[in-house]
Design a protein around this motif. Structure first.
Motif, PDB file in Angstrom:
ATOM      1  N   ALA A   1       0.567  -1.552  -0.004  1.00  0.00           N
ATOM      2  CA  ALA A   1      -0.098   0.142   0.114  1.00  0.00           C
ATOM      3  C   ALA A   1       0.863   1.377   0.437  1.00  0.00           C
ATOM      4  CB  ALA A   1      -1.168  -0.047   1.210  1.00  0.00           C
ATOM      5  N   GLU A   2       2.127   1.085   0.870  1.00  0.00           N
ATOM      6  CA  GLU A   2       2.873   2.522   1.115  1.00  0.00           C
ATOM      7  C   GLU A   2       3.649   3.005  -0.100  1.00  0.00           C
ATOM      8  OE1 GLU A   2       5.459   1.467   4.323  1.00  0.00           O
ATOM      9  OE2 GLU A   2       3.814   1.778   5.931  1.00  0.00           O
ATOM     10  N   ARG A   3       3.767   1.686  -1.163  1.00  0.00           N
ATOM     11  CA  ARG A   3       4.661   2.050  -2.102  1.00  0.00           C
ATOM     12  C   ARG A   3       3.813   2.137  -3.787  1.00  0.00           C
ATOM     13  NH1 ARG A   3      10.318  -0.108  -0.947  1.00  0.00           N
ATOM     14  NH2 ARG A   3      10.389   1.269   1.052  1.00  0.00           N
ATOM     15  N   GLY A   4       2.715   1.643  -3.225  1.00  0.00           N
ATOM     16  CA  GLY A   4       1.684   1.510  -4.884  1.00  0.00           C
ATOM     17  C   GLY A   4       1.510   0.934  -5.476  1.00  0.00           C
ATOM     18  N   LEU A   5       2.163  -0.238  -4.725  1.00  0.00           N
ATOM     19  CA  LEU A   5       2.345  -1.744  -5.902  1.00  0.00           C
ATOM     20  C   LEU A   5       1.080  -2.737  -5.802  1.00  0.00           C
ATOM     21  CD1 LEU A   5       5.942  -2.372  -5.072  1.00  0.00           C
ATOM     22  CD2 LEU A   5       5.359  -1.637  -6.544  1.00  0.00           C
ATOM     23  N   PRO A   6       1.075  -3.408  -6.635  1.00  0.00           N
ATOM     24  CA  PRO A   6      -0.170  -4.717  -6.606  1.00  0.00           C
ATOM     25  C   PRO A   6       0.374  -5.735  -5.639  1.00  0.00           C
ATOM     26  CG  PRO A   6       1.164  -4.844  -8.552  1.00  0.00           C
ATOM     27  CD  PRO A   6       1.728  -3.354  -7.769  1.00  0.00           C
TER      28      PRO A   6
ATOM     29  N   LEU B   1       1.228   1.956 -10.066  1.00  0.00           N
ATOM     30  CA  LEU B   1      -0.139   1.579 -10.447  1.00  0.00           C
ATOM     31  C   LEU B   1      -0.494   2.309  -9.709  1.00  0.00           C
ATOM     32  CD1 LEU B   1      -1.795  -1.085 -10.647  1.00  0.00           C
ATOM     33  CD2 LEU B   1      -1.256  -1.483  -8.005  1.00  0.00           C
ATOM     34  N   ALA B   2      -2.299   2.850 -10.938  1.00  0.00           N
ATOM     35  CA  ALA B   2      -3.126   4.158  -9.642  1.00  0.00           C
ATOM     36  C   ALA B   2      -3.607   3.265  -8.737  1.00  0.00           C
ATOM     37  CB  ALA B   2      -3.610   4.597 -11.063  1.00  0.00           C
ATOM     38  N   GLU B   3      -4.927   2.668  -8.906  1.00  0.00           N
ATOM     39  CA  GLU B   3      -5.257   1.902  -7.761  1.00  0.00           C
ATOM     40  C   GLU B   3      -5.111   0.537  -7.586  1.00  0.00           C
ATOM     41  OE1 GLU B   3      -9.146   1.752 -10.299  1.00  0.00           O
ATOM     42  OE2 GLU B   3      -8.830   3.907 -10.041  1.00  0.00           O
ATOM     43  N   PRO B   4      -5.341   0.560  -6.684  1.00  0.00           N
ATOM     44  CA  PRO B   4      -5.577  -1.000  -5.511  1.00  0.00           C
ATOM     45  C   PRO B   4      -5.692  -1.894  -6.657  1.00  0.00           C
ATOM     46  CG  PRO B   4      -6.766  -0.161  -4.671  1.00  0.00           C
ATOM     47  CD  PRO B   4      -6.382   1.289  -5.327  1.00  0.00           C
ATOM     48  N   TYR B   5      -4.966  -3.606  -6.454  1.00  0.00           N
ATOM     49  CA  TYR B   5      -4.728  -4.168  -7.517  1.00  0.00           C
ATOM     50  C   TYR B   5      -4.724  -6.098  -6.918  1.00  0.00           C
ATOM     51  CZ  TYR B   5      -5.850  -7.461 -11.617  1.00  0.00           C
ATOM     52  OH  TYR B   5      -6.382  -8.432 -11.961  1.00  0.00           O
TER      53      TYR B   5
ATOM     54  N   LEU C   1      -5.972  -4.128   4.966  1.00  0.00           N
ATOM     55  CA  LEU C   1      -5.152  -2.840   5.276  1.00  0.00           C
ATOM     56  C   LEU C   1      -4.766  -1.790   3.522  1.00  0.00           C
ATOM     57  CD1 LEU C   1      -2.435  -3.391   8.381  1.00  0.00           C
ATOM     58  CD2 LEU C   1      -2.119  -2.807   5.220  1.00  0.00           C
ATOM     59  N   TYR C   2      -4.921  -3.576   2.810  1.00  0.00           N
ATOM     60  CA  TYR C   2      -4.090  -2.812   1.437  1.00  0.00           C
ATOM     61  C   TYR C   2      -4.859  -1.265   0.851  1.00  0.00           C
ATOM     62  CZ  TYR C   2      -2.971  -2.834  -3.035  1.00  0.00           C
ATOM     63  OH  TYR C   2      -2.033  -2.717  -5.090  1.00  0.00           O
ATOM     64  N   ARG C   3      -6.343  -1.400   0.961  1.00  0.00           N
ATOM     65  CA  ARG C   3      -6.626  -1.181   0.229  1.00  0.00           C
ATOM     66  C   ARG C   3      -7.167   0.081   1.142  1.00  0.00           C
ATOM     67  NH1 ARG C   3     -10.492  -5.752  -1.245  1.00  0.00           N
ATOM     68  NH2 ARG C   3      -9.772  -6.075  -4.141  1.00  0.00           N
ATOM     69  N   THR C   4      -7.005   0.716   2.195  1.00  0.00           N
ATOM     70  CA  THR C   4      -7.792   1.653   2.785  1.00  0.00           C
ATOM     71  C   THR C   4      -6.785   2.543   2.662  1.00  0.00           C
ATOM     72  OG1 THR C   4      -8.588  -0.059   4.721  1.00  0.00           O
ATOM     73  CG2 THR C   4      -7.520   2.735   5.050  1.00  0.00           C
TER      74      THR C   4
ATOM     75  N   ALA D   1     -11.260  -9.107  -5.079  1.00  0.00           N
ATOM     76  CA  ALA D   1     -10.798  -9.851  -5.665  1.00  0.00           C
ATOM     77  C   ALA D   1     -10.482  -8.986  -6.709  1.00  0.00           C
ATOM     78  CB  ALA D   1     -10.532 -10.858  -5.406  1.00  0.00           C
ATOM     79  N   ASP D   2      -9.159  -8.214  -7.486  1.00  0.00           N
ATOM     80  CA  ASP D   2      -9.624  -8.316  -8.995  1.00  0.00           C
ATOM     81  C   ASP D   2      -9.056  -9.707  -9.949  1.00  0.00           C
ATOM     82  OD1 ASP D   2      -9.656  -4.819  -8.565  1.00  0.00           O
ATOM     83  OD2 ASP D   2      -7.911  -5.237  -7.368  1.00  0.00           O
ATOM     84  N   GLU D   3      -8.300 -10.600  -9.296  1.00  0.00           N
ATOM     85  CA  GLU D   3      -8.104 -11.751  -9.546  1.00  0.00           C
ATOM     86  C   GLU D   3      -7.263 -12.407  -9.016  1.00  0.00           C
ATOM     87  OE1 GLU D   3      -4.063 -12.616 -11.993  1.00  0.00           O
ATOM     88  OE2 GLU D   3      -4.704 -10.443 -12.236  1.00  0.00           O
TER      89      GLU D   3
END
Length: 335
Positions: free
Chosen positions: A185-190, A219-223, A208-211, A308-310
């Motif tokens: 989340a902090e690094r903006g990584l999937p 990555l622009a949005e959480p995945y 936690l990751y999405r929040t 989940a996205d995938e």
């Protein structure tokens, strides 16, 4: 008049531990892996990942980067990557050079999933790392170093991964706890959660990751990918029978008695103690086992609960042909 298009199907992927089957060889396991990857590609799966494990009798995926190249070379469109490379076992420069080389060989098709667990026992960990003692702060630092090595080289940069610099191989963080969820989340990584063997913190980690997700250049949005053990068959009864190979594998892990993947056994669970059955059930809490309707409902429930996205499937079916049939069923009934 406009016509609304149907919603796209849930992306499916596959995680392969390259199981060595009882009575088979490592060469057999590698051949089955490539055959499975080609089948997954034909079904439209998004990616095919290999997991790093060491000193385990029934798993042949220790040389993960080598296998990624083997699978990528034997397919043409599916993304291939690590699920994951256990970064504490390797210097970031070595990983950057290996996956940078893969990215040059197979442009736009390579993923680099990173984990912070050893992927083995203590003795083997010491053999891999020699005298290195891992500290909590090392993993975030090594991830940052790896990101820098895969980015375009800056003027005056003295340490350059060659190959690697400028390839921007997509980095994924993997985990079964909250640590990697927070770092991703902090690094903006999937983020990929290892619910295929440790589902207990799945919902908490994903939330936690999405929040706390912060957009990044990558990555622009959480995945989120979630790992799902899958045993699919034409009927629930056959699926439960085939799943006994998985049950035997998990019981071996719980007992510290790892063996090659075993053929299925009738009524295997009935012969276990209540404590052993509970241990297997906890380990496989995110598993989907059954016929087509059961598989459809099970996948839909997991996706509804996690958003989940995938979904990344893991399938320890002893018969290689029947494992391919599992993928067929999942692809046909995906939500």
């Amino acid at each position: 008049m406009t016509t609304s298009l149907p919603e796209p199907s849930l992306p499916l992927s596959f995680l392969d531990l390259v199981a060595v089957r009882e009575g088979g060889t490592v060469a057999d396991a590698l051949a089955i892996s490539l055959r499975t990857a080609r089948h997954a590609e034909a079904l439209g799966f998004s990616r095919y990942w290999l997991a790093e494990h060491h000193n385990m009798a029934g798993i042949a995926s220790s040389a993960t980067a080598v296998l990624v190249g083997h699978i990528a070379g034997g397919t043409s469109t599916i993304r291939v990557g690590s699920g994951g490379v256990m970064l504490p076992n390797h210097a970031p420069l070595v990983v950057a050079e290996a996956f940078g080389t893969l990215a040059e060989l197979f442009p736009g098709r390579i993923d680099l999933g990173l984990g912070r667990a050893p992927g083995t026992d203590g003795l083997t960990m010491r053999a891999l790392r020699r005298d290195r003692v891992e500290r909590e702060e090392d993993f975030p630092r090594d991830v940052a170093e790896l990101q820098q090595l895969l980015a375009p080289a800056e003027p005056g940069q003295r340490l350059i991964a060659m190959p690697g610099a400028g390839t921007r191989v997509p980095i994924w963080l993997l985990g079964s706890s909250l640590f990697s969820a927070r770092l991703a989340a902090e690094r903006g990584l999937p983020y990929a959660f290892a619910s295929h063997f440790a589902p207990r913190l799945l919902l908490q980690a994903v939330d936690l990751y999405r929040t706390h997700f912060r957009p990044s250049e990558q990555l622009a949005e959480p995945y989120v990918i979630i790992g799902v053990p899958l045993i699919a068959a034409p009927t629930d009864e056959e699926a439960e029978y085939l799943a006994s190979s998985t049950f035997q594998r998990v019981l071996g892990i719980l007992r510290g008695d790892r063996r090659r993947l075993q053929p299925p056994k009738e009524n295997f669970m009935a012969g276990l103690s209540a404590e052993e059955r509970a241990g297997i059930a906890e380990f496989l809490g995110a598993a989907v086992i059954g016929g087509p309707d059961t598989v459809r409902d099970g996948l839909a429930r997991l996706v509804a609960a996690t958003g989940a996205d995938e979904v990344m499937l893991v399938s320890d079916v002893f018969d290689a042909d029947l494992r391919l049939r599992c993928l067929d069923i999942a692809a046909a009934v995906r939500p």
